[in-house]
Design a protein around this motif. Structure first.
Motif, mmCIF file in Angstrom:
data_model
loop_
_atom_site.group_PDB
_atom_site.id
_atom_site.type_symbol
_atom_site.label_atom_id
_atom_site.label_comp_id
_atom_site.label_asym_id
_atom_site.label_seq_id
_atom_site.Cartn_x
_atom_site.Cartn_y
_atom_site.Cartn_z
ATOM 1 N N GLN A 113 6.430 5.775 2.158
ATOM 2 C CA GLN A 113 5.350 5.410 2.384
ATOM 3 C C GLN A 113 4.432 5.024 0.709
ATOM 4 O OE1 GLN A 113 3.520 5.646 5.363
ATOM 5 N NE2 GLN A 113 5.248 7.399 5.438
ATOM 6 N N ALA A 114 4.173 3.419 1.330
ATOM 7 C CA ALA A 114 3.775 2.293 0.322
ATOM 8 C C ALA A 114 3.187 1.457 0.852
ATOM 9 C CB ALA A 114 4.391 2.070 -0.705
ATOM 10 N N ASP A 115 2.016 0.671 0.639
ATOM 11 C CA ASP A 115 1.785 -0.750 0.890
ATOM 12 C C ASP A 115 1.928 -2.245 0.060
ATOM 13 O OD1 ASP A 115 0.301 -1.081 -1.436
ATOM 14 O OD2 ASP A 115 -2.134 -0.062 -0.588
ATOM 15 N N LYS A 173 -0.391 1.627 4.564
ATOM 16 C CA LYS A 173 0.757 1.531 4.319
ATOM 17 C C LYS A 173 2.050 1.370 5.209
ATOM 18 C CE LYS A 173 -0.424 4.218 0.547
ATOM 19 N NZ LYS A 173 -0.502 5.615 -0.437
#
Length: 85
Positions: A14-16, A2
């Motif tokens: 927040q992220a992949d 992330k």
């Protein structure tokens, strides 16, 4: 893994890459929903019921603002995804 992404509005997510792609599709659908709603603002069925203070559920300015908000977020997310290639 992330990463933190910051929208121009200041919001941080927040992220992949997969989560970002999924969120992008969700935001595209949100924008499309508001575009469709904008086309219905003049319909008689759109009038809010039981509220003497307004004659529509959302103002035209609100809907336009939401369309622009999601359009901006979509542009930013597309840019982030292109940068991560």
């Amino acid at each position: 893994m992330k990463k933190a992404y910051r929208f121009s509005s200041g919001e941080i997510i927040q992220a992949d890459r997969n989560e970002l792609s999924a969120l992008l599709e969700q935001y595209r659908q949100y924008r499309q929903n508001y575009v469709e709603l904008f086309g219905s603002l003049e319909d008689a069925d759109y009038v809010a019921r039981g509220n003497g203070f307004c004659d529509t559920k959302y103002s035209e300015d609100f809907v336009e603002g939401q369309i622009e908000k999601y359009s901006q977020r979509i542009r930013e997310m597309e840019h982030w995804l292109a940068q991560d290639l």
